[in-house]
Design an enzyme around this catalytic site. Structure first.
Site, PDB file in Angstrom:
ATOM      1  N   GLY A   1      -7.321  -3.547  -3.457  1.00  0.00           N
ATOM      2  CA  GLY A   1      -6.045  -2.851  -3.624  1.00  0.00           C
ATOM      3  C   GLY A   1      -5.449  -3.094  -4.991  1.00  0.00           C
ATOM      4  O   GLY A   1      -6.115  -3.624  -5.886  1.00  0.00           O
ATOM      5  N   ASN A   2      -4.211  -2.705  -5.161  1.00  0.00           N
ATOM      6  CA  ASN A   2      -3.521  -2.962  -6.430  1.00  0.00           C
ATOM      7  C   ASN A   2      -2.048  -3.246  -6.147  1.00  0.00           C
ATOM      8  O   ASN A   2      -1.589  -3.133  -5.018  1.00  0.00           O
ATOM      9  CB  ASN A   2      -3.700  -1.787  -7.394  1.00  0.00           C
TER      10      ASN A   2
END
Ligand code: CTP
Length: 404
Positions: A208-209
């Protein structure tokens, strides 16, 4: 020069005391403020306080000072009306055009921008009656600020808290600076993507980020406030749905692409504010990946995700559709931004400089908006809503209403 005239409407909620701080900020920054409380607001903060802080007379009824016809004049002469807190009852009376006290009379005679800052219990805010009243007010061009989430009157918490008076003050300043809360995006359908995609490795893990989604939400909220029909494609933000916006919840880049392409088919503008993962794991393990003694750590092979921005830019769903991208750059910001604008083929690219003064998760932003026609619009450090308004100004100037 005359001071800008602001009417501060106060309705009967516990948050009325916070309006004193808003009033102080408005007067100290050079505004002539007339406070118009409802009768029930005076149960929380008395007329003497409003009068002393504003330096102006205070009345709740149309029957006071009748010779001055204040119920007509106050609204007619205002440059801005802000109602804070706006209770469910006040929103309902405003939406239905009632005129049973000085505040509602003022709202009907005002031809200036109007801002509502609602505060109420979560159930009341979420009730379909309130949702419809908010949608009506927004459709007519009023700015209805989203309530904050947090502690309410008693021990309960949830959405419905009056936003920080400083935030409401910023909204007022922006609306006064624009000189309008007019629904200039009325009739347009815009699509905004927000948040960060998650690319699953197995049922419990993902790549993810750190995108918070706040910039995308600010874009959705301001577009709705300016009268647009808004579809917000949201990935993993955990943020509550903004009022008056259609929200599609997705998880991965592939799902986001599907939702954006579907909504874009009917849209006048698409703004890709989401942080889309460029890569995803080539394989998804249907069972949890387990560590085993004596066995090497597994290698993760990645494959490219589709570039949604490039795809919608190259293959416009309708003529005159405006496509906007975002880019985060650390070095040679403008040169890299120009290059990216060309590669993606979009009309506008909002370039954030990231680094030590990070943008992720913060309430503020600083950027330059590059246009395919060569224009460059620097956006000074400020709230994400201010950047959002500038993006919509630039979109509005480029959208092809005739080609619809
Ligand atoms: N974007 C997209 N699809 C992707 C990746 C990005 O639509 N698979 C969009 C984002 O929503 C954003 C813009 O493209 O509007 C960002 O471009 P990107 O090339 O991802 O920028 P960076 O992450 O800054 O990429 P790089 O520096 O690796 O070029």
């Amino acid at each position: 020069m005359d001071k800008p005239k602001v009417v501060l409407g106060v309705s009967g909620g516990i948050a009325a005391y916070k309006a004193c701080e808003l009033l102080r900020r408005l007067t100290e920054s050079g505004h002539d403020v007339r406070v118009v409380p409802t009768a029930s607001a005076l149960n929380f903060v008395g007329a003497a306080t409003w009068s002393a802080l504003s330096g102006n007379p205070v009345s709740t009824e149309v029957w006071n000072d009748v010779h001055e016809v204040p119920h007509v004049r106050i609204g007619q002469h205002a440059d801005l009306v802000v109602v804070a807190p706006a209770t469910a009852d006040t929103l309902a009376r405003a939406a239905h055009g009632l005129a049973d006290d000085l505040l509602t009379n003022t709202l009907l005679t005002a031809r200036c921008p109007v801002v509502f800052a609602p505060a109420m219990h979560t159930e009341m805010w979420e009730h379909p009656a309130t949702r419809e009243n908010v949608a009506t007010l927004r459709r007519r061009g009023a700015v209805v600020v989203e309530p904050a989430v947090g502690r309410l009157t008693g021990v309960d918490t949830g959405k419905g808290r009056l936003p920080d008076p400083g935030e409401i003050f910023e909204v007022c300043r922006r609306v006064l600076a624009r000189g309008t809360a007019a629904p200039d995006l009325g009739g347009l359908h815009v699509v905004v993507s927000a948040g960060g995609t998650r690319e699953p490795l197995d049922p419990v893990r993902f790549l993810g980020n750190r995108s918070s989604g706040k910039q995308g939400y600010a874009l959705a909220r301001t577009a709705a406030a300016r009268g647009a029909r808004v579809t917000l494609v949201e990935a993993n933000t955990g943020l509550p749905d903004p009022a008056g916006v259609d929200v599609v919840h997705v998880g991965t880049a592939v799902q986001l692409r599907e939702a954006v392409l579907k909504a874009a088919a009917e849209a006048d503008a698409v703004v890709m504010a989401a942080a889309v993962a460029d890569f995803r794991p080539a394989e998804y393990a249907t069972g949890k990946i387990k560590k085993k003694d004596g066995v090497e750590a597994p290698a993760v092979t990645l494959v490219r995700n589709p570039d949604i921005l490039a795809e919608i830019s190259a293959d416009r769903a309708r003529t005159g559709q405006v496509v906007v991208g975002f880019a985060a750059e650390t070095d040679d910001v403008l040169a890299n931004g120009r290059d990216k604008l060309r590669r993606k083929g979009c009309d506008l690219l909002v370039v954030n400089e990231v680094g030590e003064r990070r943008t992720f998760g913060s309430e503020e932003n600083e950027a330059v908006v590059l246009a395919a026609d060569g224009a460059e619009t620097p956006v000074p450090h400020g709230p994400k809503e201010a950047l959002a308004d500038i993006v919509w100004d630039l979109v509005e100037a480029r959208v092809d209403r005739a080609g619809r």
